[in-house]
Design an enzyme around this catalytic site. Structure first.
Site, short mmCIF file in Angstrom:
data_model
loop_
_atom_site.label_atom_id
_atom_site.label_comp_id
_atom_site.label_asym_id
_atom_site.label_seq_id
_atom_site.Cartn_x
_atom_site.Cartn_y
_atom_site.Cartn_z
N ASP A 230 -0.08 -3.97 5.82
CA ASP A 230 -1.36 -3.51 4.93
C ASP A 230 -2.40 -2.93 5.66
OD1 ASP A 230 -2.99 -3.28 2.76
OD2 ASP A 230 -3.32 -5.45 2.53
N ASP B 195 -5.02 3.16 2.65
CA ASP B 195 -4.37 1.72 2.44
C ASP B 195 -3.03 1.52 2.11
OD1 ASP B 195 -4.20 -0.80 1.50
OD2 ASP B 195 -5.58 -0.97 -0.31
#
Length: 351
Positions: free
Chosen positions: A40, A237
């Protein structure tokens, strides 16, 4: 012509869950215990579920048993991480971790003993590896630790992300550089902004969003990061499925580009462009409309642009997997920049 590939330190294949989450294998402890984790870029901590966690979510996932690891080390204290979808609390610990055959000593992480999030319960992953920058109060992030191993494991302090579309298409995170075979165009690079503040995001300046041939002028106000005006800030992201933005702006996009839930006339919708620097990154309806098979053979569609209210002032946008499937992305810590290249499709890769 033969491509000579840079010697990538590690290539970790990723599984694709419904085009919404991508996760790959991480090993922790000695001997190694195997987990599937989300890599992530929108967070900077590492966590795994602990064997001592009693919630149903923990019980339904693989959990880390530190009693079985000879390299495990306790650190002091508990910590809570808040996500948009809920929060988790864990003990601060450290152990050896391995990805794609590359081993990192003494990686600090949270061994999660409590969680409050529906998203994690249904998520097919056992933890998260945050690849954002260090911020005050955070543990040493995973990639920072990888960068400082001796002897060095990386030739370049970069990692790149290739996300396929659909369960059969390959996806991977590549530590130590890029694989040119995945590119359909050269990379365009943009500097990371906000490095003088304490944010851990891979944040770039975004100039606007364009629909068809019309600039939307979404970025007139002060930016959310000091010192940048007349631009929006956009965070790259990999842990977000969609493209997020301020609710009023996203509502405007959805008014101008309505997506029919039964997928009617999708091919007639205009392209939407993300304008960063002097480049316009095109997303066609095939890219920004999320399509799902439903039982009985039909299809369901929803919009890849989603309203987000974040605890930041100014116009903050998030480029999640909807964008990252179209553009092969490199995250460069040597030069604090992000590069986007058109990604080759599975067909172009000959798969």
């Amino acid at each position: 012509k033969q491509h000579t590939q840079p010697s990538l330190a590690a290539v970790v294949p990723l599984k694709n869950h419904l085009n919404t989450e991508y996760y790959g294998v991480l090993e922790a402890g000695t001997p190694p215990q195997t987990f599937e984790v989300v890599f992530d870029t929108g967070s900077n901590n590492v966590w795994l579920y602990s064997q001592s966690c009693q919630t149903s979510t923990c019980q339904e996932h693989k959990t880390f048993d530190h009693t079985q690891s000879s390299t495990f080390r306790r650190m002091d204290g508990l910590s809570t991480i808040k996500y948009g979808s809920g929060d988790i609390t864990g003990k601060l610990v450290s152990d050896t971790m391995t990805v794609g055959g590359v081993t990192i000593a003494d990686q600090a992480f949270l061994e999660v003993v409590e969680e409050r999030s529906v998203a994690f319960k249904h998520g097919p992953f056992d933890g998260v590896v945050g690849l954002g920058y260090y911020s005050s109060g955070s543990l040493t992030p995973f990639f920072d630790n990888m960068m400082t191993q001796t002897p060095a494991v990386l030739q370049t302090n970069q990692f790149s992300l290739y996300l396929g579309t659909g369960p059969e298409a390959p996806s991977a995170i590549l530590f130590g550089g890029v694989d040119e075979r995945l590119q359909a165009s050269p990379f365009s690079f943009f500097p990371v902004v906000g490095r003088n503040t304490d944010i851990y995001y891979w944040a770039l300046e975004m100039r606007d969003i364009k629909i068809g041939d019309k600039m939307m002028k979404f970025c007139k106000e002060e930016s959310s990061i000091e010192g940048t005006t007349g631009v929006c800030t956009v965070v790259v992201d990999s842990g977000s499925s969609l493209i997020g933005g301020p609710p009023d702006a996203v509502e405007r996009i959805r008014e101008l580009v309505p997506v029919d839930s039964a997928c009617k006339d999708i091919e007639k919708l205009p392209s939407i462009y993300i304008v960063i620097g002097n480049k316009q990154f095109e997303l066609t309806a095939a890219d920004y409309v999320m399509q799902y098979e439903v039982e009985g053979g039909g299809r369901m569609c929803h919009h890849g642009f989603s309203p987000m209210s974040l605890p930041f002032s100014g116009a903050l946008w998030v480029l999640g997997d909807v964008f990252l499937r179209k553009y092969y992305t490199v995250f460069d810590r040597d030069l604090d920049r992000v590069g986007f290249a058109l990604a080759k499709t599975s067909e172009q890769l000959g798969l």
